[in-house]
Design a protein around this motif. Sequence first.
Motif, PDB file in Angstrom:
ATOM      1  N   ARG A  58       0.830  -1.202   0.000  1.00 25.63           N
ATOM      2  CA  ARG A  58       0.000   0.000   0.000  1.00 25.63           C
ATOM      3  C   ARG A  58       0.871   1.260   0.000  1.00 25.63           C
ATOM      4  O   ARG A  58       0.634   2.205  -0.741  1.00 25.63           O
ATOM      5  CB  ARG A  58      -0.921  -0.020   1.233  1.00 25.63           C
ATOM      6  CG  ARG A  58      -2.038   1.006   1.188  1.00 25.63           C
ATOM      7  CD  ARG A  58      -2.909   0.915   2.430  1.00 25.63           C
ATOM      8  NE  ARG A  58      -2.170   1.255   3.642  1.00 25.63           N
ATOM      9  CZ  ARG A  58      -1.962   0.435   4.681  1.00 25.63           C
ATOM     10  NH1 ARG A  58      -2.441  -0.788   4.671  1.00 25.63           N
ATOM     11  NH2 ARG A  58      -1.278   0.844   5.735  1.00 25.63           N
ATOM     12  N   LEU A  59       1.926   1.251   0.826  1.00 25.16           N
ATOM     13  CA  LEU A  59       2.789   2.435   0.912  1.00 25.16           C
ATOM     14  C   LEU A  59       3.571   2.630  -0.394  1.00 25.16           C
ATOM     15  O   LEU A  59       3.799   3.765  -0.823  1.00 25.16           O
ATOM     16  CB  LEU A  59       3.747   2.300   2.102  1.00 25.16           C
ATOM     17  CG  LEU A  59       3.038   2.401   3.457  1.00 25.16           C
ATOM     18  CD1 LEU A  59       3.980   2.010   4.597  1.00 25.16           C
ATOM     19  CD2 LEU A  59       2.493   3.814   3.681  1.00 25.16           C
ATOM     20  N   HIS A  60       3.983   1.535  -1.002  1.00 18.04           N
ATOM     21  CA  HIS A  60       4.650   1.595  -2.316  1.00 18.04           C
ATOM     22  C   HIS A  60       3.715   2.258  -3.342  1.00 18.04           C
ATOM     23  O   HIS A  60       4.132   3.159  -4.081  1.00 18.04           O
ATOM     24  CB  HIS A  60       5.004   0.148  -2.706  1.00 18.04           C
ATOM     25  CG  HIS A  60       5.266  -0.115  -4.147  1.00 18.04           C
ATOM     26  ND1 HIS A  60       6.478   0.141  -4.758  1.00 18.04           N
ATOM     27  CD2 HIS A  60       4.472  -0.643  -5.121  1.00 18.04           C
ATOM     28  CE1 HIS A  60       6.428  -0.221  -6.036  1.00 18.04           C
ATOM     29  NE2 HIS A  60       5.226  -0.701  -6.270  1.00 18.04           N
ATOM     30  N   GLU A  61       2.455   1.849  -3.326  1.00 17.82           N
ATOM     31  CA  GLU A  61       1.494   2.433  -4.289  1.00 17.82           C
ATOM     32  C   GLU A  61       1.238   3.904  -3.978  1.00 17.82           C
ATOM     33  O   GLU A  61       1.171   4.745  -4.882  1.00 17.82           O
ATOM     34  CB  GLU A  61       0.183   1.638  -4.264  1.00 17.82           C
ATOM     35  CG  GLU A  61       0.345   0.266  -4.918  1.00 17.82           C
ATOM     36  CD  GLU A  61      -0.794  -0.719  -4.607  1.00 17.82           C
ATOM     37  OE1 GLU A  61      -0.782  -1.822  -5.165  1.00 17.82           O
ATOM     38  OE2 GLU A  61      -1.691  -0.361  -3.794  1.00 17.82           O
ATOM     39  N   ASP A  64       7.243  -6.242 -12.286  1.00 24.15           N
ATOM     40  CA  ASP A  64       8.640  -6.483 -11.889  1.00 24.15           C
ATOM     41  C   ASP A  64       9.137  -5.485 -10.842  1.00 24.15           C
ATOM     42  O   ASP A  64      10.297  -5.534 -10.451  1.00 24.15           O
ATOM     43  CB  ASP A  64       9.572  -6.395 -13.110  1.00 24.15           C
ATOM     44  CG  ASP A  64       9.348  -7.515 -14.105  1.00 24.15           C
ATOM     45  OD1 ASP A  64       8.693  -8.512 -13.726  1.00 24.15           O
ATOM     46  OD2 ASP A  64       9.807  -7.385 -15.256  1.00 24.15           O
ATOM     47  N   ARG A  65       8.267  -4.555 -10.439  1.00 24.62           N
ATOM     48  CA  ARG A  65       8.734  -3.519  -9.512  1.00 24.62           C
ATOM     49  C   ARG A  65       8.758  -4.035  -8.079  1.00 24.62           C
ATOM     50  O   ARG A  65       7.767  -4.552  -7.571  1.00 24.62           O
ATOM     51  CB  ARG A  65       7.834  -2.274  -9.603  1.00 24.62           C
ATOM     52  CG  ARG A  65       8.092  -1.487 -10.855  1.00 24.62           C
ATOM     53  CD  ARG A  65       7.183  -0.271 -10.992  1.00 24.62           C
ATOM     54  NE  ARG A  65       7.126   0.079 -12.420  1.00 24.62           N
ATOM     55  CZ  ARG A  65       6.069   0.608 -13.032  1.00 24.62           C
ATOM     56  NH1 ARG A  65       4.967   0.910 -12.336  1.00 24.62           N
ATOM     57  NH2 ARG A  65       6.119   0.868 -14.324  1.00 24.62           N
ATOM     58  N   LEU A  66       9.880  -3.821  -7.452  1.00 23.94           N
ATOM     59  CA  LEU A  66      10.069  -4.255  -6.076  1.00 23.94           C
ATOM     60  C   LEU A  66       9.423  -3.233  -5.143  1.00 23.94           C
ATOM     61  O   LEU A  66       9.610  -2.027  -5.297  1.00 23.94           O
ATOM     62  CB  LEU A  66      11.576  -4.362  -5.790  1.00 23.94           C
ATOM     63  CG  LEU A  66      12.010  -4.842  -4.414  1.00 23.94           C
ATOM     64  CD1 LEU A  66      11.448  -6.223  -4.096  1.00 23.94           C
ATOM     65  CD2 LEU A  66      13.539  -4.871  -4.339  1.00 23.94           C
ATOM     66  N   VAL A  67       8.689  -3.744  -4.167  1.00 25.77           N
ATOM     67  CA  VAL A  67       7.957  -2.890  -3.240  1.00 25.77           C
ATOM     68  C   VAL A  67       8.901  -2.265  -2.201  1.00 25.77           C
ATOM     69  O   VAL A  67       8.712  -1.114  -1.797  1.00 25.77           O
ATOM     70  CB  VAL A  67       6.868  -3.748  -2.547  1.00 25.77           C
ATOM     71  CG1 VAL A  67       6.356  -3.109  -1.275  1.00 25.77           C
ATOM     72  CG2 VAL A  67       5.730  -4.030  -3.524  1.00 25.77           C
ATOM     73  N   THR A  68       9.927  -3.024  -1.803  1.00 28.71           N
ATOM     74  CA  THR A  68      10.756  -2.588  -0.670  1.00 28.71           C
ATOM     75  C   THR A  68      11.889  -1.641  -1.077  1.00 28.71           C
ATOM     76  O   THR A  68      12.339  -0.847  -0.262  1.00 28.71           O
ATOM     77  CB  THR A  68      11.366  -3.819   0.047  1.00 28.71           C
ATOM     78  OG1 THR A  68      12.017  -4.642  -0.920  1.00 28.71           O
ATOM     79  CG2 THR A  68      10.287  -4.611   0.763  1.00 28.71           C
ATOM     80  N   VAL A  69      12.365  -1.762  -2.328  1.00 23.72           N
ATOM     81  CA  VAL A  69      13.364  -0.792  -2.818  1.00 23.72           C
ATOM     82  C   VAL A  69      12.893  -0.271  -4.165  1.00 23.72           C
ATOM     83  O   VAL A  69      12.798  -1.028  -5.142  1.00 23.72           O
ATOM     84  CB  VAL A  69      14.776  -1.406  -2.958  1.00 23.72           C
ATOM     85  CG1 VAL A  69      15.752  -0.349  -3.496  1.00 23.72           C
ATOM     86  CG2 VAL A  69      15.277  -1.921  -1.612  1.00 23.72           C
ATOM     87  N   ASN A  70      12.592   1.015  -4.192  1.00 20.28           N
ATOM     88  CA  ASN A  70      11.992   1.631  -5.364  1.00 20.28           C
ATOM     89  C   ASN A  70      13.042   2.437  -6.124  1.00 20.28           C
ATOM     90  O   ASN A  70      13.733   3.274  -5.539  1.00 20.28           O
ATOM     91  CB  ASN A  70      10.866   2.576  -4.917  1.00 20.28           C
ATOM     92  CG  ASN A  70       9.761   1.808  -4.194  1.00 20.28           C
ATOM     93  OD1 ASN A  70       8.805   1.368  -4.808  1.00 20.28           O
ATOM     94  ND2 ASN A  70       9.924   1.624  -2.883  1.00 20.28           N
TER      95      ASN A  70
END
Lengths: 366, 366
Positions: free
Chosen positions: B267-270, B290-296
Motif C-alpha cells: 500500500r505504501l509503495h502504491e 517487476d517492480r520491487l515494493v521494498t526498494v523503489n
Amino acid sequence: MGPGPANANPRVLAAQAMPLLGHMHPPFFKIMDEIQAGLRYVFQTSSEYTCLISGTGHAGMEACITNLLEPGETIVIGDKGIWGARAADMAGRFGVNVVDLKKEAGKTFTIAELEAALKEHKPAVLFLCQGDSSTGVHQNLAGLGELCHAHGALLLVDTVCSLGGVPFFADAWGIDAMYSGSQKVLGAPPGAAPLFFSERALKKLRERKTKPMSYNWDLNLIGDYWGWFGSRSYHHTGMVSMWYAMREALQIMGEVGLEGMWARHKRLHEDMWKGLTAMGLEPFVANPADRLVTVNTIKVPEGVDWLALNKFAMDTYNVELAGGLGPTLGRVWRVGIMGYNATPANVELVLTSFREGLKAQGKLKA
Amino acid sequence: MGPGPANANPRVLAAQAMPLLGHMHPPFFKIMDEIQAGLRYVFQTSSEYTCLISGTGHAGMEACITNLLEPGETIVIGDKGIWGARAADMAGRFGVNVVDLKKEAGKTFTIAELEAALKEHKPAVLFLCQGDSSTGVHQNLAGLGELCHAHGALLLVDTVCSLGGVPFFADAWGIDAMYSGSQKVLGAPPGAAPLFFSERALKKLRERKTKPMSYNWDLNLIGDYWGWFGSRSYHHTGMVSMWYAMREALQIMGEVGLEGMWARHKRLHEDMWKGLTAMGLEPFVANPADRLVTVNTIKVPEGVDWLALNKFAMDTYNVELAGGLGPTLGRVWRVGIMGYNATPANVELVLTSFREGLKAQGKLKA
C-alpha cells in the motif's frame, strides 16, 4: 567467570541501544576512525592498518589466514591447544601447506624450537596463540618478530583471550598480523574481531597473485571500507550497534589505561591462586612464567566431580566456572579473569564457589 | 529511507542492552530455539534447517555458496544487478565454475530463459535474487523450485532486501537455500543473516566429498550449534546481543503478521508512486509486475542533480535518499520502504523531499 564471553560493561550494552546510523554516512565513518584510534592504543601500534572484522574471533583467525597466505604456501602452526588445531583446520581448507608443530598441553614454545621450525620449513607465516584459553598457557612473544623476519616469515598472533589483560606490543615485538575478540577482556558482546596488520603484512596482501578465497574477509576490500587506502568504498554493511559497543569498550580501556588493566588482572590472578593454593588446588601449567593471567587452568583433584562443582557454583552463587576444552577436557577447571568481571568481589566469589563446592563433595583439604 | 540499513525498532535496540548470557548456556539455547521458530514463520517453512549466520547478508551469501557447491561444480547466476555479480565473484574464489547469465538492469528472468540455462549448463545450483536492491526489480520465484529439481539443480535465493516485505514461501516454492539480512524489513541492526536449507540442500551438504572452504561458514558445524542434528556443539561464540535483537524483531513480525506486513508495504509503495507520478517522476523498472515494493528505483530526470537532491533531503528533513548502485549509478534514486520505516508519515516525508528538492532546482513539473 568462565573463559568468555565475560559480562559486558553496562555502558557498553547501553551504547547498543542508540539509534542506527547509516553504514556509509560521515558520522559513522567518524565512529570507525575513533575505533581505529582505540585499537592502535590497545595494540600499541602506530600502524594505519587496524579494523574490526564483522564476526567473532574465529572470523579474525580466518581473515588473517586467507589474506596472508596463498594456496600452496606454508604456515607453521605453534599448536599447543585447540586454537592451533583450529588454525590448522582453516589453513588446510584454503589449500595452504600446514606444518603442525605440536606441543604438550600446558607448555609453551622456546625460541630455539621455533627457530628450528623456521629454518626447516621456511614458512610464509608462523602462527602463535598468545593466551591459549584451552590450556591456560601464556606464550612469550618478545623477540619473535625479529626471528621470523630473519627467516622471511610473517608473525601471526591470536590474542583473543589475552588482549587488554596482559602486555602486548604490536610494534615493539614486530608482530605482523593479530586478531582478537570483543567479548573477553575488552568487555563487549561477541561479534567483532579487532585486527591488526603491519606494513610487511600489508605489502604481502597487496602483492598477492590470487584473490583471498573469501570475499567477506578480503582485507583489500575491508581496508578500503576502513579508509586504509585514503578513500571509502562499500564492502559490507558495518555492524552498527556492535561497533557502537566497541567504541565504548575502547573508550573505557583508555580511561583505565593499559598499565592499570594489566596490573589489575595480574593482582587478581595472584590473589585467586593464593586462595586456591590454600585449598590444596594446583595449577595445570607447571612453569609459573607460562601461566596465563586471564584464563586460569586448575587441576581437578582425583575423586572430585568437576561438573558437579560447576553446577553447584552456578546454582548457588550464579557463578560460571568452566571445564576443560580440547586437550584439557575433564582434567581442569578454567576460570576467567577478564575486563568488567575482573574485580576483587568476583574473585572472592570464585574462591567461595570452590571452597563450598569441594566441601559439598567432602573433598576440601584445608 | 534508503535501501538499508533501515531504522531499527526501538524495542529491538533496547533488547541489545540486556545482560549477556553464555553462548552455550541452556537459557541461550532457548533463545536460539525461539529465533528458529520465528524464522520458520517468516520463511514459511517447516524445515528444521534454519539459523542465523553470524555476519551480514554477504556472509549469508558466502555461506550458501561454499556449502552448496564443491570446487569444479557449476553455478548458474541470474545476474541482473550487483548481487548476482557479487555471488559470481564469491563462487569464483571458491573454485566453482560460474555461468554468468546476464540480464539488462531493470528486467527479470523469464521461466523459459532459466529453463534454457538449466538445460545447457546442467548446474548444481541456480542463484537468483528475489529483490535486487541495485535495480529495484522483483524476480518472480513461483514454479522455479520444481523447474530446478527437474534439471537436477538446487535453487538458491537472496532475499536480503525483500524478506518480510513481499510474499515468500520457502516450502511452497521449492526453495532449497535462502539467506537474508537483519537490517532491512526485519528492522534489526546489521550483523545477522537469516538462513534456510531444504532437506535437498542438507543432503547435498552431508554428502560432500570436500569440506566447505570456510570453517566459519561450515553449516555441518554451525548446524550442530543450532541443534540441527539433535545435539549442541561449540563452533563459534554466538552473537549474544545481536541474537537478542533478532528474537525481538521476529517477535514483532509475528505480532503484525506476514499478511499485514506484505499489505502495508504494498500500500505504501502504491501511495508513494501516486505522489511521485504526480510530480512527473518515472519508475526505472518498465514492467509494473517487476517492480520491487521494498526498494523503489526512480529515474533521475534530465538536468536534475540527484546528489544535490539527496543532500537537500538529508539537510532539510533528515531523510536519507540513496543514489544508484552498480548498473544504476547516476541513473536512479533508490527509496526503501522497509519494516519500522514503512509508515505513511515517512512516505509523506519522502514525497515532500522530492517535491521541495525538485522545486529548489527549478525542476518541479507539476
